[in-house]
Design a protein around this motif. Structure first.
Motif, PDB file in Angstrom:
ATOM      1  N   TYR A   1     -56.963 -31.239 -12.390  1.00  0.00           N
ATOM      2  CA  TYR A   1     -57.628 -31.746 -13.597  1.00  0.00           C
ATOM      3  C   TYR A   1     -58.968 -32.383 -13.252  1.00  0.00           C
ATOM      4  O   TYR A   1     -59.995 -32.093 -13.880  1.00  0.00           O
ATOM      5  N   SER A   2     -58.968 -33.255 -12.238  1.00  0.00           N
ATOM      6  CA  SER A   2     -60.199 -33.939 -11.853  1.00  0.00           C
ATOM      7  C   SER A   2     -61.241 -32.948 -11.341  1.00  0.00           C
ATOM      8  O   SER A   2     -62.436 -33.070 -11.655  1.00  0.00           O
ATOM      9  N   TRP A   3     -60.804 -31.960 -10.554  1.00  0.00           N
ATOM     10  CA  TRP A   3     -61.750 -30.974 -10.021  1.00  0.00           C
ATOM     11  C   TRP A   3     -62.440 -30.222 -11.153  1.00  0.00           C
ATOM     12  O   TRP A   3     -63.655 -30.003 -11.113  1.00  0.00           O
ATOM     13  N   ARG A   4     -61.700 -29.841 -12.170  1.00  0.00           N
ATOM     14  CA  ARG A   4     -62.303 -29.123 -13.295  1.00  0.00           C
ATOM     15  C   ARG A   4     -63.294 -30.011 -14.046  1.00  0.00           C
ATOM     16  O   ARG A   4     -64.373 -29.560 -14.432  1.00  0.00           O
ATOM     17  N   ARG A   5     -62.930 -31.267 -14.264  1.00  0.00           N
ATOM     18  CA  ARG A   5     -63.850 -32.187 -14.939  1.00  0.00           C
ATOM     19  C   ARG A   5     -65.106 -32.402 -14.096  1.00  0.00           C
ATOM     20  O   ARG A   5     -66.226 -32.404 -14.624  1.00  0.00           O
ATOM     21  N   GLN A   6     -64.916 -32.592 -12.791  1.00  0.00           N
ATOM     22  CA  GLN A   6     -66.061 -32.823 -11.920  1.00  0.00           C
ATOM     23  C   GLN A   6     -66.942 -31.581 -11.807  1.00  0.00           C
ATOM     24  O   GLN A   6     -68.172 -31.690 -11.728  1.00  0.00           O
TER      25      GLN A   6
ATOM     26  N   ASN B   1     -67.387 -29.346 -14.148  1.00  0.00           N
ATOM     27  CA  ASN B   1     -68.161 -29.290 -15.380  1.00  0.00           C
ATOM     28  C   ASN B   1     -69.324 -30.274 -15.350  1.00  0.00           C
ATOM     29  O   ASN B   1     -70.457 -29.934 -15.712  1.00  0.00           O
ATOM     30  N   ALA B   2     -69.054 -31.510 -14.901  1.00  0.00           N
ATOM     31  CA  ALA B   2     -70.119 -32.511 -14.816  1.00  0.00           C
ATOM     32  C   ALA B   2     -71.191 -32.082 -13.822  1.00  0.00           C
ATOM     33  O   ALA B   2     -72.393 -32.274 -14.049  1.00  0.00           O
TER      34      ALA B   2
ATOM     35  N   GLN C   1     -73.511 -29.489 -15.271  1.00  0.00           N
ATOM     36  CA  GLN C   1     -74.497 -30.107 -16.165  1.00  0.00           C
ATOM     37  C   GLN C   1     -75.609 -30.796 -15.368  1.00  0.00           C
ATOM     38  O   GLN C   1     -76.784 -30.651 -15.678  1.00  0.00           O
TER      39      GLN C   1
ATOM     40  N   ARG D   1     -73.676 -41.141  -9.722  1.00  0.00           N
ATOM     41  CA  ARG D   1     -72.692 -40.559  -8.799  1.00  0.00           C
ATOM     42  C   ARG D   1     -72.744 -41.304  -7.485  1.00  0.00           C
ATOM     43  O   ARG D   1     -73.822 -41.510  -6.910  1.00  0.00           O
TER      44      ARG D   1
ATOM     45  N   SER E   1     -70.111 -45.277 -11.906  1.00  0.00           N
ATOM     46  CA  SER E   1     -69.522 -44.338 -12.854  1.00  0.00           C
ATOM     47  C   SER E   1     -69.875 -44.712 -14.294  1.00  0.00           C
ATOM     48  O   SER E   1     -70.276 -43.854 -15.089  1.00  0.00           O
TER      49      SER E   1
END
Length: 443
Positions: free
Chosen positions: A236-241, A243-244, A247, A320, A315
């Motif tokens: 989950y975290s890898w996918r969110r990171q 995406n960020a 961007q 980052r 954060s």
């Protein structure tokens, strides 16, 4: 890539070379050997005891007599016989593994996706690779060298190897990109696992009142209940990171460069670099002298408090955290204002903290190169130099960063005397202070 990787005959998809000798590796350093050595002590002791137990005591007596009539020799043999007898009593020959060993084996099979049944050449052949090519990827992941006879791999290892190689065979990734991405996974997950294990051990020591060594042994029994949850959060975290990161590093990269043009003439040292970022450092004051007076537990708590506070503020500010090195943290933000808000919040947080010392903070708006999860370039170096010039509890920026912030009412800029900075010559530091507004609000 190394020269070996770049050679046309040693690429990932190259055929098996016939004249490449295997590196000689100390078996004690191998991952598989370490596991077997750690878990088999009791079982091997029992086996040794069984072997000793089959020896006829009369034979031992006869051997002692045959050795000669020296009383010292007889005494030594008698002592050895007694020690072996005690070993037999302490480790009965049951032929069964200890509960600890069984727990370790069960956890290993769950984590590795099955029992180790394959040797390295079998895995490489299963993926249609030469051993040299397979070793490139295993080294990128951080695995140790293994001998041809070490049964150290599972079907999951073969699947993973096929996955990475498939990206190269289909042209989705070049060999260089595949190895670089694989190395990123290996290095980041290695650091993550060490961090998680230490956090769990520390919590067990604190909550259960056991020693560090005992907590590490007990962790084996607790991990099975955590594996699935940790894996789920990791993905989950890898996918969110990801995406960020897309961007930050792709979608908004051009806008960041455009916003950095003001006040620049185009011949600056960082002009060729591809990303515009606010780069900041925060450095605890008197950390070295403090650490000398602290025991292990107190120092660990101080470091953890420092890292947690930095991570939270960075954060919340939309930045980052690039890395922490002992008493220092390196961070970036996408705009000068965001970098300034984070820097002021960090300085204020350490001023107000009843345990941590004050910090020197500096921030520079400029261009950087992002590679291997780290950042490089003159902007990073200048921010580090400014940090050393800052007084405890203050934030410094350079004159170009000050120019980018001068019309923002949230900040007050106080020029200081010019300083001669190694590698940069004379620069004009500017102290950054809070202006209007509340600044970052931490929930």
């Amino acid at each position: 890539m190394t020269a070996e990787n770049a050679h046309p005959d040693t690429g990932l998809l190259a055929p098996e070379p016939s004249d490449v000798p295997d590196a000689v590796v100390d078996p004690a350093a191998l991952e598989a050997a370490v596991l077997d050595t750690a878990g088999d002590a009791a079982a091997e002791g029992a086996a040794d005891g069984a072997a000793v137990g089959t020896v006829d005591p009369e034979t031992l007596t006869d051997d002692a007599a045959d050795a000669g009539s020296d009383p010292a020799d007889a005494d030594a043999d008698a002592a050895a016989t007694s020690a072996r007898a005690q070993a037999v009593a302490a480790h009965p020959a049951t032929g069964a593994m200890s509960p600890e060993r069984l727990a370790i084996k069960a956890l290993e099979q769950r984590l590795l996706g099955g029992e180790r049944k394959l040797r390295r050449r079998e895995v490489a052949a299963g993926a249609g690779l030469s051993l040299l090519s397979a070793r490139k990827l295993w080294r990128a992941l951080g695995f140790p060298n293994l001998g041809d006879e070490d049964v150290a791999f599972t079907e999951a290892d073969l699947t993973a190897l096929n996955t990475v190689v498939g990206l190269v065979r289909t042209g989705t990734l070049t060999e260089e990109a595949a190895i670089s991405v694989t190395r990123a996974i290996g290095q980041m997950t290695d650091r993550m696992v060490v961090w998680q294990i230490e956090a769990l051990v520390e919590d067990m020591v604190h909550q259960q009142g056991v020693s560090d060594a005992v907590a590490r042994k007990q962790l084996v029994g607790q991990l099975p209940a955590l594996v699935d949850a940790l894996e789920e959060v990791l993905v989950y975290s890898w996918r969110r990171q990801l995406n960020a990161g897309v961007q930050r590093l792709a979608v908004r990269a051009e806008a960041g460069l455009a916003s950095s043009e003001e006040g620049r003439e185009g011949d600056e040292d960082d002009a060729p670099l591809p990303l515009a970022r606010a780069v900041g450092f925060a450095d605890l004051v008197s950390y070295t002298s403090l650490s000398r007076r602290m025991n292990e537990k107190t120092l660990a708590q101080l470091v953890q408090r420092f890292e947690n506070k930095c991570a939270e503020i960075i954060s919340v500010g939309g930045g980052r955290l690039v890395k922490t090195v002992g008493d220092e943290v390196l961070y970036i933000a996408e705009t000068p204002a965001a970098g300034a808000e984070i820097s002021l919040a960090l300085s204020q947080a350490f001023n107000d903290d009843e345990i941590l010392p004050q910090a020197r903070v500096a921030m520079v708006w400029g261009r950087i190169l992002s590679r291997l999860g780290d950042i490089y370039g003159p902007t990073v170096n200048l921010a580090a130099r400014l940090t050393a010039l800052a007084d405890p509890g203050t934030v410094l920026v350079d004159s170009m960063t000050a120019a980018a912030l001068e019309h923002d009412e949230r900040f007050v800029l106080l020029p200081r005397e010019a300083e001669n900075v190694r590698g940069f010559g004379e620069i004009l530091p500017v102290e950054l202070q809070r202006g209007q507004g509340r600044g970052l609000v931490l929930d």
